[in-house]
Design an enzyme around this catalytic site. Structure first.
Site, PDB file in Angstrom:
ATOM      1  NE  ARG A 222       4.569  32.360  -5.306  1.00  0.00           N
ATOM      2  CZ  ARG A 222       5.214  33.342  -4.977  1.00  0.00           C
ATOM      3  NH1 ARG A 222       5.158  34.199  -4.041  1.00  0.00           N
ATOM      4  NH2 ARG A 222       6.465  33.616  -5.516  1.00  0.00           N
ATOM      5  CD  GLU A 251      -0.469  36.826  -7.063  1.00  0.00           C
ATOM      6  OE1 GLU A 251       0.316  37.193  -7.458  1.00  0.00           O
ATOM      7  OE2 GLU A 251      -0.493  36.337  -5.846  1.00  0.00           O
ATOM      8  CG  HIS A 269       2.240  38.918  -4.982  1.00  0.00           C
ATOM      9  ND1 HIS A 269       2.330  37.601  -5.331  1.00  0.00           N
ATOM     10  CD2 HIS A 269       3.462  39.009  -3.984  1.00  0.00           C
ATOM     11  CE1 HIS A 269       3.298  37.050  -4.963  1.00  0.00           C
ATOM     12  NE2 HIS A 269       3.958  37.944  -4.221  1.00  0.00           N
TER      13      HIS A 269
HETATM   14  C1  DGY Z   1       8.984  36.102  -4.145  1.00  0.00           C
HETATM   15  O1  DGY Z   1      10.119  36.678  -4.385  1.00  0.00           O
HETATM   16  O2  DGY Z   1       8.618  35.243  -4.548  1.00  0.00           O
HETATM   17  C2  DGY Z   1       7.960  37.025  -3.801  1.00  0.00           C
HETATM   18  O3  DGY Z   1       6.415  36.246  -3.815  1.00  0.00           O
HETATM   19  C3  DGY Z   1       7.742  38.373  -4.170  1.00  0.00           C
HETATM   20  O4  DGY Z   1       6.955  39.116  -3.508  1.00  0.00           O
END
Ligand code: DGY
Length: 307
Positions: A222, A251, A269
């Site tokens: 993240r 984002e 991402h």
């Molecule tokens: C999630 O599932 O949290 C991931 O970041 C998606 O790529």
């Protein structure tokens, strides 16, 4: 979903936005949000009486206010496990592309700047033999460690809890109770922890300053875990060698300062973006809803404070 439930689908893949989410929360028994749907306390307070389940399409739940959901007795589920290997593949790709300057090479070739092989052309560094530090040694961190060990990286990790000896032995991983101490001892740092209040800006200016000037940072977890301004400053000043980022703090916004730097691999991402993974995530969402409808505890129920 259509076969099992009376379902209203968001067909075009675009986020519903705050108003759309508020309307869905008022009308549905179950809402299936994704990580682009910020469900904060205000929105959840406005949810209708019938809303009882948030069946998240994704593993991370930092976009959902879990305490507000708990206060409204709304169950939250997620999709862990099925995106582990895909995300770990992308972390390895980020490590290889960053340390070997592959993104820079590709950009120069596409721009027509390549004028032939040169002894000093785009020399990066050898990956094998380097020390990799993993922050967060859960499922994804361990999958990264297995791949990295196969590339002859030595594995170091920081995790709240030390892993059992047999898990450490699989990759020869060394546990560091003190993150600060590990930062100065590794050549590449991979962030694989969930975003929680405790990991928000975990990699701030002070901690980035503890890393070697020759070190690389890779983040496919993240964006909020790394202070982006501090990272840009460290890269601009040559206090870090480079970075590979699949995630960003706000984002889809990517800071212009980062876009302008050469020693970066930037991805939108896409760590879990495989057809196989997305289908498995969908299956998990359906299994969670089905269990809840049947009065059984959903297999992937998220507890408040779980992350
Ligand atoms: C999630 O599932 O949290 C991931 O970041 C998606 O790529």
């Amino acid at each position: 979903m259509r076969e099992l439930f009376d379902v209203h689908l968001n067909e075009d893949d675009h986020p519903l936005g705050r108003d759309g989410l508020a309307a869905a929360l008022r009308e549905a028994d179950v809402l299936v949000p994704t990580l682009g749907d910020q469900l904060d306390a205000g929105l959840l307070r406005g949810a209708g009486e019938r809303l009882r389940l948030l069946a998240n399409f994704g593993a991370g739940v930092d976009h959902l206010d879990l305490s507000a959901a708990k206060a409204r007795r709304i169950v939250v589920t997620n999709t862990p496990g099925v995106l582990t290997e895909d995300t770990a593949d992308m972390v390895l790709a980020l490590i290889l592309w960053t340390v070997r300057r592959a993104s820079e090479g590709e950009r120069s070739l596409r721009a027509g700047e390549w004028d032939g092989w040169k002894p000093h052309g785009l020399t990066g560094h050898r990956v094998g033999g380097k020390a990799l530090g993993i922050v967060g040694m859960g499922r994804i961190g361990q999958a990264v460690a297995r791949r990295a060990a196969a590339c002859r990286l030595s594995i170091h990790y920081h995790n709240r809890r030390r892993l059992p000896p047999e898990v450490e032995a699989e990759t020869g991983a060394t546990w560091w109770a003190d993150l600060d101490a590990m930062l100065g001892a590794v050549d590449i740092l991979s962030i694989n922890a969930p975003h929680t209040p405790a990991t928000h800006h975990l990699l701030d200016a002070r901690r980035l300053g503890l890393m070697r000037t020759s070190a690389y940072l890779v983040n496919a977890a993240r964006g909020e875990i790394v202070d982006e301004d501090a990272l840009a400053e460290a890269l601009e000043a040559g206090r870090l060698a480079g970075a590979g980022l699949d995630v960003f703090e706000h984002e889809p916004a990517v800071p212009a300062r980062l876009l302008g730097l050469p020693n970066l691999v930037l991805l939108p991402h896409m760590g879990s973006a495989t057809m196989e993974g997305r289908l498995a995530m969908g299956d998990k969402v359906i299994a969670n809803i089905r269990a809840w409808v049947d009065g059984i505890r959903p297999p992937d129920q998220v507890l408040e404070g779980w992350a």
